[in-house]
Motif scaffolding. Sequence first.
Motif, PDB file in Angstrom:
ATOM      1  N   PHE A  80      -2.328  17.611 -25.301  1.00  0.00           N
ATOM      2  CA  PHE A  80      -1.082  18.347 -25.099  1.00  0.00           C
ATOM      3  C   PHE A  80      -1.000  18.837 -23.657  1.00  0.00           C
ATOM      4  N   ALA A  81      -2.090  19.390 -23.151  1.00  0.00           N
ATOM      5  CA  ALA A  81      -2.101  19.907 -21.776  1.00  0.00           C
ATOM      6  C   ALA A  81      -1.840  18.799 -20.765  1.00  0.00           C
ATOM      7  N   VAL A  82      -2.367  17.598 -21.013  1.00  0.00           N
ATOM      8  CA  VAL A  82      -2.126  16.473 -20.109  1.00  0.00           C
ATOM      9  C   VAL A  82      -0.649  16.078 -20.158  1.00  0.00           C
ATOM     10  N   SER A  83      -0.088  15.988 -21.352  1.00  0.00           N
ATOM     11  CA  SER A  83       1.293  15.531 -21.510  1.00  0.00           C
ATOM     12  C   SER A  83       2.321  16.553 -21.060  1.00  0.00           C
ATOM     13  N   TYR A  84       2.057  17.834 -21.304  1.00  0.00           N
ATOM     14  CA  TYR A  84       3.055  18.872 -21.043  1.00  0.00           C
ATOM     15  C   TYR A  84       2.739  19.728 -19.825  1.00  0.00           C
ATOM     16  N   GLY A  85       1.557  19.581 -19.276  1.00  0.00           N
ATOM     17  CA  GLY A  85       1.201  20.358 -18.092  1.00  0.00           C
ATOM     18  C   GLY A  85       0.778  21.779 -18.387  1.00  0.00           C
ATOM     19  N   GLY A  86       0.453  22.085 -19.625  1.00  0.00           N
ATOM     20  CA  GLY A  86       0.008  23.429 -20.003  1.00  0.00           C
ATOM     21  C   GLY A  86      -0.296  23.480 -21.485  1.00  0.00           C
ATOM     22  N   GLY A  87      -0.705  24.647 -21.939  1.00  0.00           N
ATOM     23  CA  GLY A  87      -1.093  24.818 -23.331  1.00  0.00           C
ATOM     24  C   GLY A  87       0.086  24.860 -24.289  1.00  0.00           C
ATOM     25  N   ALA A  88      -0.210  24.575 -25.557  1.00  0.00           N
ATOM     26  CA  ALA A  88       0.827  24.533 -26.593  1.00  0.00           C
ATOM     27  C   ALA A  88       1.462  25.897 -26.807  1.00  0.00           C
ATOM     28  N   ARG A  89       0.674  26.952 -26.835  1.00  0.00           N
ATOM     29  CA  ARG A  89       1.234  28.288 -27.089  1.00  0.00           C
ATOM     30  C   ARG A  89       2.249  28.684 -26.019  1.00  0.00           C
ATOM     31  N   GLU A  90       1.904  28.451 -24.764  1.00  0.00           N
ATOM     32  CA  GLU A  90       2.838  28.788 -23.685  1.00  0.00           C
ATOM     33  C   GLU A  90       4.078  27.900 -23.728  1.00  0.00           C
ATOM     34  N   HIS A  91       3.895  26.647 -24.095  1.00  0.00           N
ATOM     35  CA  HIS A  91       5.035  25.743 -24.216  1.00  0.00           C
ATOM     36  C   HIS A  91       5.996  26.242 -25.292  1.00  0.00           C
ATOM     37  N   ILE A  92       5.454  26.672 -26.407  1.00  0.00           N
ATOM     38  CA  ILE A  92       6.291  27.177 -27.503  1.00  0.00           C
ATOM     39  C   ILE A  92       7.037  28.433 -27.056  1.00  0.00           C
ATOM     40  N   ILE A  93       6.363  29.316 -26.354  1.00  0.00           N
ATOM     41  CA  ILE A  93       7.013  30.529 -25.835  1.00  0.00           C
ATOM     42  C   ILE A  93       8.163  30.140 -24.902  1.00  0.00           C
TER      43      ILE A  93
ATOM     44  N   ARG B 224       0.829  -1.207   0.000  1.00  0.00           N
ATOM     45  CA  ARG B 224       0.000   0.000   0.000  1.00  0.00           C
ATOM     46  C   ARG B 224       0.867   1.262   0.000  1.00  0.00           C
ATOM     47  N   LEU B 225       1.925   1.265   0.809  1.00  0.00           N
ATOM     48  CA  LEU B 225       2.805   2.429   0.860  1.00  0.00           C
ATOM     49  C   LEU B 225       3.502   2.648  -0.483  1.00  0.00           C
ATOM     50  N   LEU B 226       3.921   1.569  -1.123  1.00  0.00           N
ATOM     51  CA  LEU B 226       4.528   1.699  -2.448  1.00  0.00           C
ATOM     52  C   LEU B 226       3.520   2.210  -3.469  1.00  0.00           C
ATOM     53  N   ASP B 227       2.295   1.693  -3.408  1.00  0.00           N
ATOM     54  CA  ASP B 227       1.256   2.156  -4.342  1.00  0.00           C
ATOM     55  C   ASP B 227       0.931   3.630  -4.129  1.00  0.00           C
ATOM     56  N   ASP B 228       0.914   4.050  -2.855  1.00  0.00           N
ATOM     57  CA  ASP B 228       0.634   5.464  -2.562  1.00  0.00           C
ATOM     58  C   ASP B 228       1.752   6.367  -3.068  1.00  0.00           C
ATOM     59  N   ALA B 229       2.978   5.865  -3.050  1.00  0.00           N
ATOM     60  CA  ALA B 229       4.127   6.676  -3.478  1.00  0.00           C
ATOM     61  C   ALA B 229       4.234   6.752  -4.992  1.00  0.00           C
ATOM     62  N   ARG B 230       3.648   5.794  -5.695  1.00  0.00           N
ATOM     63  CA  ARG B 230       3.745   5.752  -7.156  1.00  0.00           C
ATOM     64  C   ARG B 230       2.817   6.809  -7.747  1.00  0.00           C
ATOM     65  N   PRO B 231       3.319   7.641  -8.669  1.00  0.00           N
ATOM     66  CA  PRO B 231       2.443   8.640  -9.272  1.00  0.00           C
ATOM     67  C   PRO B 231       1.360   7.960 -10.107  1.00  0.00           C
ATOM     68  N   PRO B 232       0.187   8.557 -10.152  1.00  0.00           N
ATOM     69  CA  PRO B 232      -0.882   7.942 -10.947  1.00  0.00           C
ATOM     70  C   PRO B 232      -0.513   7.973 -12.427  1.00  0.00           C
ATOM     71  N   PRO B 233      -0.960   6.968 -13.165  1.00  0.00           N
ATOM     72  CA  PRO B 233      -0.640   6.959 -14.596  1.00  0.00           C
ATOM     73  C   PRO B 233      -1.294   8.136 -15.303  1.00  0.00           C
ATOM     74  N   ILE B 234      -0.577   8.655 -16.274  1.00  0.00           N
ATOM     75  CA  ILE B 234      -1.123   9.761 -17.054  1.00  0.00           C
ATOM     76  C   ILE B 234      -2.001   9.171 -18.140  1.00  0.00           C
ATOM     77  N   THR B 235      -3.231   9.585 -18.160  1.00  0.00           N
ATOM     78  CA  THR B 235      -4.146   9.103 -19.193  1.00  0.00           C
ATOM     79  C   THR B 235      -4.665  10.281 -19.985  1.00  0.00           C
ATOM     80  N   GLY B 236      -4.933  10.037 -21.227  1.00  0.00           N
ATOM     81  CA  GLY B 236      -5.507  11.073 -22.070  1.00  0.00           C
ATOM     82  C   GLY B 236      -4.486  11.982 -22.717  1.00  0.00           C
ATOM     83  N   GLY B 237      -3.208  11.708 -22.531  1.00  0.00           N
ATOM     84  CA  GLY B 237      -2.178  12.538 -23.129  1.00  0.00           C
ATOM     85  C   GLY B 237      -1.790  12.042 -24.510  1.00  0.00           C
ATOM     86  N   LEU B 238      -0.750  12.640 -25.044  1.00  0.00           N
ATOM     87  CA  LEU B 238      -0.233  12.243 -26.343  1.00  0.00           C
ATOM     88  C   LEU B 238       0.569  10.948 -26.204  1.00  0.00           C
ATOM     89  N   ALA B 239       0.584  10.170 -27.250  1.00  0.00           N
ATOM     90  CA  ALA B 239       1.392   8.955 -27.284  1.00  0.00           C
ATOM     91  C   ALA B 239       2.866   9.358 -27.400  1.00  0.00           C
TER      92      ALA B 239
END
Length: 199
Positions: free
Chosen positions: A118-131, A64-79
Amino acid sequence: MSFEPLPPVAATGFDRVIDLGAGALPDLIAGLLADARAAARDDRLAAERRVREAVELVQREGKRLLDDARPPPITGGLAPWQIRRVDAHIAAHLDAPVKVSDLAALVRLSVSHFSRAFAVSYGGGAREHIIQRRLERARRMMVETSEPLGQIAAACGFADQAHFSNRFRRAFETSPLVWRRLHQRDQDTSIGLADAALA
């Protein structure tokens, strides 16, 4: 010596989840094993039960402690292949306009689906990422070259030096000129120290 049962212990072991922090687990296990060692002299069944309880606790709570420490899987992002393609395209075209619609087409997604993924994978919008990528390249160029800020702004895809300065100041709370002077001085100092060490 008396052996008081632990609150969540049943005859067959732990029958409910204990909300333990990682720090409490070693002490609880050590107590169970100490009880088992003491009981081994007088009551072999009690000792075996304590050892079994400690093993069950380690298996269940450790997992349980190991499972709690593991970050949740990212779903819905880019491949991964889409991320590689987007990163390569942005890096190759930082000096020119990069449209979100072009990036979406590049990875065969609609603009709205691409924007969400893109927002799921990069943590923000594409325009700001490009900037941010443009600002990173500009900072590298400001330290590594002596090109004027206007040329650096153009090479990094900013409309003009004013646009670059505005974005730079917003991101780093100082002007490009002040930042450049400070970091070029730091680089000159570190190069001088390295040269002195080799002499």
